[in-house]
Structure formats: C-alpha cells, structure tokens
Design a protein around this motif. Structure first.
Motif, PDB file in Angstrom:
ATOM      1  N   VAL A  56      -4.952  86.070  10.672  1.00 15.03           N
ATOM      2  CA  VAL A  56      -5.555  85.425   9.508  1.00 15.03           C
ATOM      3  C   VAL A  56      -4.495  84.659   8.722  1.00 15.03           C
ATOM      4  N   GLN A  57      -3.353  85.300   8.500  1.00 16.94           N
ATOM      5  CA  GLN A  57      -2.283  84.631   7.761  1.00 16.94           C
ATOM      6  C   GLN A  57      -1.784  83.407   8.528  1.00 16.94           C
ATOM      7  N   THR A  58      -1.689  83.521   9.845  1.00 14.61           N
ATOM      8  CA  THR A  58      -1.257  82.371  10.654  1.00 14.61           C
ATOM      9  C   THR A  58      -2.239  81.221  10.540  1.00 14.61           C
ATOM     10  N   ALA A  59      -3.552  81.544  10.560  1.00 14.20           N
ATOM     11  CA  ALA A  59      -4.562  80.487  10.440  1.00 14.20           C
ATOM     12  C   ALA A  59      -4.472  79.795   9.086  1.00 14.20           C
ATOM     13  N   VAL A  60      -4.255  80.552   8.022  1.00 15.47           N
ATOM     14  CA  VAL A  60      -4.138  79.945   6.695  1.00 15.47           C
ATOM     15  C   VAL A  60      -2.863  79.100   6.601  1.00 15.47           C
ATOM     16  N   ASP A  61      -1.783  79.582   7.201  1.00 16.17           N
ATOM     17  CA  ASP A  61      -0.521  78.835   7.153  1.00 16.17           C
ATOM     18  C   ASP A  61      -0.633  77.494   7.860  1.00 16.17           C
ATOM     19  N   ASN A  62      -1.546  77.383   8.822  1.00 18.33           N
ATOM     20  CA  ASN A  62      -1.692  76.140   9.583  1.00 18.33           C
ATOM     21  C   ASN A  62      -2.616  75.127   8.916  1.00 18.33           C
ATOM     22  N   LEU A  63      -3.226  75.470   7.786  1.00 13.26           N
ATOM     23  CA  LEU A  63      -4.138  74.550   7.117  1.00 13.26           C
ATOM     24  C   LEU A  63      -3.366  73.392   6.483  1.00 13.26           C
ATOM     25  N   LYS A  64      -3.934  72.203   6.568  1.00 14.05           N
ATOM     26  CA  LYS A  64      -3.345  71.001   5.978  1.00 14.05           C
ATOM     27  C   LYS A  64      -4.341  70.360   5.016  1.00 14.05           C
ATOM     28  N   SER A  65      -3.810  69.682   4.006  1.00 15.33           N
ATOM     29  CA  SER A  65      -4.645  69.039   2.987  1.00 15.33           C
ATOM     30  C   SER A  65      -4.815  67.562   3.315  1.00 15.33           C
ATOM     31  N   SER A  66      -6.096  67.124   3.428  1.00 16.65           N
ATOM     32  CA  SER A  66      -6.377  65.703   3.678  1.00 16.65           C
ATOM     33  C   SER A  66      -7.875  65.479   3.610  1.00 16.65           C
ATOM     34  N   GLY A  67      -8.263  64.224   3.323  1.00 14.15           N
ATOM     35  CA  GLY A  67      -9.649  63.814   3.432  1.00 14.15           C
ATOM     36  C   GLY A  67     -10.516  64.139   2.235  1.00 14.15           C
ATOM     37  N   GLU A  68     -11.847  64.053   2.475  1.00 16.96           N
ATOM     38  CA  GLU A  68     -12.850  64.272   1.443  1.00 16.96           C
ATOM     39  C   GLU A  68     -13.135  65.760   1.279  1.00 16.96           C
ATOM     40  N   THR A  69     -14.239  66.078   0.579  1.00 19.38           N
ATOM     41  CA  THR A  69     -14.583  67.470   0.288  1.00 19.38           C
ATOM     42  C   THR A  69     -16.015  67.750   0.712  1.00 19.38           C
ATOM     43  N   ALA A  70     -16.207  68.760   1.582  1.00 13.61           N
ATOM     44  CA  ALA A  70     -17.544  69.186   2.025  1.00 13.61           C
ATOM     45  C   ALA A  70     -17.742  70.641   1.611  1.00 13.61           C
ATOM     46  N   LEU A  71     -17.761  70.881   0.303  1.00 19.01           N
ATOM     47  CA  LEU A  71     -17.845  72.243  -0.227  1.00 19.01           C
ATOM     48  C   LEU A  71     -19.132  72.926   0.193  1.00 19.01           C
ATOM     49  N   TYR A  72     -20.272  72.264   0.014  1.00 16.28           N
ATOM     50  CA  TYR A  72     -21.565  72.905   0.303  1.00 16.28           C
ATOM     51  C   TYR A  72     -21.678  73.231   1.798  1.00 16.28           C
ATOM     52  N   LEU A  94     -11.943  79.472  -2.489  1.00  9.08           N
ATOM     53  CA  LEU A  94     -10.906  78.811  -3.280  1.00  9.08           C
ATOM     54  C   LEU A  94     -11.197  77.319  -3.275  1.00  9.08           C
ATOM     55  N   SER A  95     -11.613  76.787  -4.428  1.00 14.03           N
ATOM     56  CA  SER A  95     -12.003  75.381  -4.504  1.00 14.03           C
ATOM     57  C   SER A  95     -11.956  74.930  -5.957  1.00 14.03           C
ATOM     58  N   ASP A  96     -11.984  73.608  -6.127  1.00 13.93           N
ATOM     59  CA  ASP A  96     -12.080  73.061  -7.480  1.00 13.93           C
ATOM     60  C   ASP A  96     -13.522  72.757  -7.866  1.00 13.93           C
ATOM     61  N   GLY A  97     -14.476  73.000  -6.933  1.00  9.68           N
ATOM     62  CA  GLY A  97     -15.888  72.789  -7.225  1.00  9.68           C
ATOM     63  C   GLY A  97     -16.389  71.408  -6.902  1.00  9.68           C
ATOM     64  N   THR A 139      -8.183  67.251 -10.329  1.00 15.22           N
ATOM     65  CA  THR A 139      -8.843  66.132 -11.008  1.00 15.22           C
ATOM     66  C   THR A 139     -10.340  66.139 -10.769  1.00 15.22           C
ATOM     67  N   GLU A 140     -10.831  66.918  -9.773  1.00 11.67           N
ATOM     68  CA  GLU A 140     -12.259  66.935  -9.448  1.00 11.67           C
ATOM     69  C   GLU A 140     -12.898  68.277  -9.784  1.00 11.67           C
ATOM     70  N   SER A 141     -12.318  69.033 -10.708  1.00 11.63           N
ATOM     71  CA  SER A 141     -12.805  70.387 -11.000  1.00 11.63           C
ATOM     72  C   SER A 141     -14.238  70.350 -11.522  1.00 11.63           C
ATOM     73  N   ASN A 142     -15.045  71.295 -11.025  1.00  7.40           N
ATOM     74  CA  ASN A 142     -16.431  71.424 -11.440  1.00  7.40           C
ATOM     75  C   ASN A 142     -16.771  72.917 -11.384  1.00  7.40           C
ATOM     76  N   VAL A 143     -16.464  73.619 -12.489  1.00  7.08           N
ATOM     77  CA  VAL A 143     -16.619  75.067 -12.513  1.00  7.08           C
ATOM     78  C   VAL A 143     -18.080  75.478 -12.449  1.00  7.08           C
ATOM     79  N   SER A 144     -18.978  74.631 -12.922  1.00  9.36           N
ATOM     80  CA  SER A 144     -20.394  74.996 -12.935  1.00  9.36           C
ATOM     81  C   SER A 144     -20.925  75.223 -11.524  1.00  9.36           C
ATOM     82  N   VAL A 145     -20.442  74.461 -10.551  1.00  8.68           N
ATOM     83  CA  VAL A 145     -20.872  74.657  -9.166  1.00  8.68           C
ATOM     84  C   VAL A 145     -20.436  76.020  -8.655  1.00  8.68           C
TER      85      VAL A 145
END
Length: 657
Positions: free
Chosen positions: A142-158, A179-182, A213-219
């Motif tokens: 699990v820790q290895t999978a999280v360590d391999n995550l990269k940040s890029s692109g849009e957001t598909a929270l739902y 873990l998200s900004d909503g 910059t895109e935080s939406n706590v209500s979601v």
C-alpha cells in the motif's frame, strides 16, 4: 425599555442555545454500525465512533421491541467481520508536488496505526479514476502504491468515490478515507450519484479537506454525511497526517458484538444499539436480514446455537458468482472431478475392449502368426494384466492415428528424431501430456471457479502442443547435428575412394567409424542397397528422412557422376568444401543476429514469467485480467501482441544462406 430588555434576553438565550448545540455537534462522536449480518445462528457486527472515541463494551441491542444486553470485545481480539479500507487520493494538478508528499506521509501515518487484519487498497483520481492497488493485507504494498502516485491533469472526484464503492464490494465493514480539496472538473458520475452509491453500499466515508485553489468543503461534507463519517479540514501536512492517524484509530477502536439470534425473528428487521461513546449516550439503528431466523422454542427445549468466536473462514473471500453447475447442484470442482472419473472409466473400458475391434488385415495377420507359431496364443494369455492394458491403449492409439493426414508428418519427425515410438504410442503420450498439463496448470494457477477453468484450458493447450514442440525440437537438433557432420563424412568417403575402395565399401567405413547420427543413417542406406535398392536412391531417401538440403546436393552429385562419369572423390571434396563455407557463413549470420534473437526471447518470456510470479505472490492483482471486461480485452490484446512480435522478430533475424 421592556421591549429592549426582552429582545436582549431573547438574543442571549438564542446565542446560548446555538453555542450549546455547536458544542454538542463538535464534541459528540458519530457512532455507526457496520458489517452487521445474521450468520451461523448469531447476530454479529462492528460498531465504531468517529475520531477514535472509546465505546463502552456494555451495549444494549433492541430487536422487535425487546432489549438484549451484549458485551462487545475489541477488534484486536479477533473479529468475524471482514474489514476493508480504501485510500482515495486526489492526484490532480491542483495537488502539486507538495500535496503528493503530504499524501505519502499521511499514508505512512495511517498504515502505522491501522490494525493488521484490515485490508487496505488505493484508488487515485485525476483525469480519470483508477484502482492503483486492490485491497490487500500487505500494508507495505500500500505504501509503495501511494509513493508511486504522481500529480497531473484534471479532477474526477465523483468518479473516484463511485469506483471506490464498487471496489469495496458488498461484504463486511467497508470504509474509504478521502484526501481531496473537493473540486471536480471531468467526472461522468454526478455528485448525487456518488452520494447515493455511498448510502446504498453502506460504506463509511471519512474525508480530509486539503487546502488548494479549488477547495470545496461542502462536497466533502456531503460525502461524509452520506457515509456516516466526518470531515477534517487540514491546512498543513502535519494536520493531514494527524487526520489519517485518527481514521486509523477509529478502525482500531471498533468493537465486535455477537449475540444469538432471537427466536422467531425473521425477514428484514430494524435493530437498535444503545450504549456510551466518549462518556455520552448514543443510539444508532441498522437494517438486518434475519432470513428464516431461529424457530421458537418447543416442548423439547430451546433451539441451540453455536456462538461465533474469532475470525470465520469467509472473512476475506470474494464472491465468485453463482455455481457453474446449478442443474447438478454440485460445486465446479466436484463436477470437474466427476467428469475426470467418468472419462477415466470410459478410457479403461475402451482400452480393455479395444482388441475385439480388430480390422480384417489384423485378423489375417493373427491367423498367419498362429499357423507359423502355434504357441503364440498361449504366450499372449500368459501376459500380465498391465501389459494387456498398455497394449490395448497402444492399439487404440493406432486406430485413432490411422488415416489422419498429420500421421505421416508425425512419423517422419519421430524417425528423424530417432525415437523408438509407434503411432499408437505417440497418441498415448499425447493423452498423458494433456493430463500432466492440466495437473501442472491447476497446481500453479490456484483460484476460484473461473481461474480453475482457465487453468484446465491452459493445461489442455499445454498438453496438446508441448509434446509436438519437443518432438520438433529433437528432430531439428538431430538434423542439425547430421548436417554439421556431413562435410567430414564426405571427406572420409573421398579419402576411401582415393585409396581404391568402391562407394559401398566407403559407405561401410562411414557406418563403422563415423559418429552418430551419421553412422546410423549411412548404415541404413547401405542396408537398403544390400537388398537391391540403388545407392543413389537410398541416399536421396536419407536426405528426405533427415530433411537435409546438403545431403540432397550430395546425392544429386553422386547420381550425376554415376550417369556421366568423372572423378567422384574430387567431386565429394568440392562438395565438402562448399558445405563448410556455407556452414561458416551461417554461423557468421547467426552470431550477428544473436542480439536480436535474445531480445525476442526476453521480450516474449518476460511478461509470461512476471504473470506466473505474480499469480503466486499477489493473485488478487492479476485476477483483474479475467474478472473484468477491460481486463479480458487487455489479456487478449497482450496475447495477440506477443504473437505478432514473435513472428516479426523471427522474420527479422531469419536470414537464408
């Protein structure tokens, strides 16, 4: 003045009430019942409080209006309820490198505090949601999978939340830690659909609001409300790690309660659990399907039930679907065993009765044998049962191979490989290969029903093609060795001819002095000439038998010399020299193409080896290839790509000389 005083008093009272309500909302833990079900004559479930608040083990369970006191135990003492948690991590561009570093540290804090029996997986979402790691008990992965995550692109929270609910399934205690900004920009799933998935799936949702910059706590509050969890606003990396640790402590503080099913309670009932959490009273409800329940006590005494103690066997086993043999009412493995026994009995019966199905030709030959050697039938009767059965199987194989177009090619390969096998014996060997292939594949590829059928199919394919592949390999190896010896053999024949030997005498010297396989093949050709065959025809048959182009040229040279005359010794020396130069060029080309051939072997063998290794170490990860439609498409595409690549590389490095 009285109006002003009254207004002031009312305003103060309202402020007091609002403050009290806010304090209660902030201080009272949220208590949930998860993984509750009626099983093995008992009602079992897990109860947890948000924020890791302690729960008094003395509980009261109300069923059909009647109270039952229950003493719960901590989950660390063993729980019969499977527990699964998913880390759902936002990997969109808004998270950035700092956000990914925070996620890695928070995951490490979570895994440090989470109980060992909780299976943990990872789902990430940026432009689309993906399952980075299926739920597993190996927290290091699990820790290895999280360590391999990269940040890029849009957001598909739902989409990420919906995929997490789908991945968790429908059994046991299930939760997600989000873990998200909503924010959401590309989801095909709507917010309402994601909330409905959490509610209908009974999945507990804990959310950590990451500032961006895109935080939406209500979601996030909507998800927490739908999943019976809470939202923690974390403005720093330390706060995020603390929130993850609190979520892990919530799992660690869960209590397991178990009680015998109340007699006479059936169908779906709404039960109520009451107790103390964090020193304050709570009451929570849940729907439970009691099925047919436990019958009411009779005159002979109350119905007995066996209490649940410790983990049960079906804690983490995923559902593999309905039985594949509903008509017979047996499991697939039992069905496969019954089929194997039936086929074995049929094979033995056919083998024992095979001698009675003799052709007219065989009958006439047996009659001649009995006439020439009257004692033959008595010797046959003296054979033991094992020999009789094996001979019957071989005879059945002869009948099966008779008249087939491929039989002549197979026998040519057997003759080229110099194997002491008849057509019937080869057929029996193929059947044994199929049985051995099925046994091997089913022992290596262990799993559910689908995996068992896949292993059996692979075993059949392996058993059918492996003997043929080995036969071709042995025939090709012996033919290459013959070609390699041929220039030296021709030189020896030319030397014998120069000393005054005839061609048959020179060939006899080869049969006595040359190495195998040349000695045996020339000895056979010489034996044919001694019973009346032309020596050139015998050599041509040897070239066909060994599939040797070099030997065809040699036979052609000898035939031409016998027809037009000339110095045969000099002709054979010239032929030997040509063959040596040709072999030298072939070896040079093979050396130049060695890198390409090695690359082809590695590129083809690497995915197969990794697949077999992963099947032993992490089968749940590989099972996605045949348990999901996309996985089947990927598996088929991979096999087709391997075939195309193998053919392409083979044509690239194959040079005709």
């Amino acid at each position: 003045m009285p109006r002003k005083v009254g207004a002031a008093v009312a305003l103060a009272l309202a402020a007091f009430l609002v403050g009290t309500a806010s304090a209660n909302a902030a201080g009272d833990p949220v208590v949930n019942i998860t993984g509750i079900e009626a099983k093995n004559g008992n009602l079992i479930g897990l109860i947890s409080a948000s924020g890791g608040a302690s729960i008094d083990p003395s509980l009261t369970v109300t069923v059909s209006g009647k109270d039952y006191p229950v003493d719960a135990i901590t989950s660390g003492q063993g729980t019969p309820v499977a527990r699964t948690a998913l880390l759902v991590v936002d990997t969109s561009g808004s998270m950035g490198a700092a956000g990914m570093a925070t996620a890695r540290a928070a995951a490490a804090a979570f895994l440090k505090s989470v109980p060992d029996d909780v299976r943990v997986g990872v789902v990430s979402f940026s432009g689309k949601a993906v399952v980075d790691l299926a739920p597993t008990g190996d927290h290091g992965k699990v820790q290895t999978a999280v360590d391999n995550l990269k940040s890029s692109g849009e957001t598909a929270l739902y989409d990420g939340v919906a995929l997490a609910v789908q991945t968790l399934g429908s059994k046991g205690e299930r939760s997600i830690l989000l873990l998200s900004d909503g924010g959401d920009t590309t989801s095909k799933t709507t917010q309402a659909q994601a909330n409905d998935a959490l509610k209908s799936g009974g999945v507990r949702a804990e959310a950590v609001s990451f500032k961006s910059t895109e935080s939406n706590v209500s979601v996030l509050k909507g998800f927490a409300s739908a999943g019976g969890g809470s939202v923690v606003s974390a403005a720093s990396a330390g706060a995020v790690a603390s929130a993850f640790t609190t979520a892990a402590k919530t799992l660690a503080s869960q209590l397991t309660f178990s009680m015998p099913l109340p007699p006479g309670v059936i169908a779906v009932q709404n039960i109520k659990v009451s107790g103390l959490a964090g020193g304050k009273g709570f009451t929570t409800t849940a729907l439970v399907d009691f099925g047919e329940g436990v019958p009411l006590p009779t005159k002979s005494g109350p119905a007995s039930v066996t209490p649940v103690v410790g983990p049960t066997e079906d804690v983490v086993k995923p559902s593999t679907g309905a039985t594949l043999l509903p008509v017979l009412g047996v499991s697939p493995m039992v069905g496969i065993g019954m089929a194997a026994v039936f086929l074995g009995l049929v094979a033995i019966g056919v083998a024992l009765s095979a001698p009675s199905f003799k052709s007219g030709r065989q009958t006439r030959v047996d009659s001649i044998d009995r006439y020439v050697t009257p004692g033959a039938p008595l010797k046959a009767k003296a054979q033991n049962r094992q020999t009789a059965v094996s001979e019957s199987l071989v005879f059945l194989g002869e009948r099966m191979m008779e008249g087939r177009e491929s039989t002549s090619k197979t026998m040519a390969l057997i003759e080229r490989a110099d194997l002491p096998l008849r057509a019937g014996e080869w057929w029996v060997l193929r059947i044994v290969g199929v049985v051995a292939g099925i046994a091997t594949s089913m022992s290596l590829l262990r799993g559910g029903q689908i995996m068992t059928l896949v292993a059996a199919l692979l075993g059949v394919v392996l058993g059918l093609f492996a003997p043929a592949f080995i036969l071709r390999f042995l025939a090709k190896r012996r033919a290459k060795k013959f070609d390699h010896q041929l220039p030296d053999v021709l030189t020896l024949v030319a030397s014998s001819l120069s000393t005054g030997f005839s061609l048959p005498q020179a060939l006899d010297a080869i049969a006595k002095d040359a190495a195998e396989p040349s000695a045996k093949e020339f000895s056979r050709a010489l034996a044919e000439t001694r019973i009346g065959a032309d020596i050139a025809d015998s050599l041509e048959r040897m070239s066909e038998r060994m599939d040797s182009a070099n030997m065809r040229w040699t036979a052609m040279a000898i035939r031409i010399q016998r027809e037009v005359g000339g110095n045969l010794a000099e002709t054979l020396r010239t032929t030997a020299k040509t063959l040596r130069e040709r072999e030298e060029l072939q070896r040079h080309v093979r050396a130049l193409s060695a890198e390409g051939r090695l690359s082809a072997y590695i590129l083809i063998g690497l995915p197969i080896g990794i697949f077999l290794y992963t099947m032993q170490t992490n089968p749940a990860y590989v099972e996605l290839l045949w348990t999901r439609p996309l996985g089947l498409v990927m598996l088929a595409g991979g096999i087709v790509s391997l075939g195309i690549g193998w053919a392409w590389m083979r044509k690239t490095v194959e040079v005709k000389v």
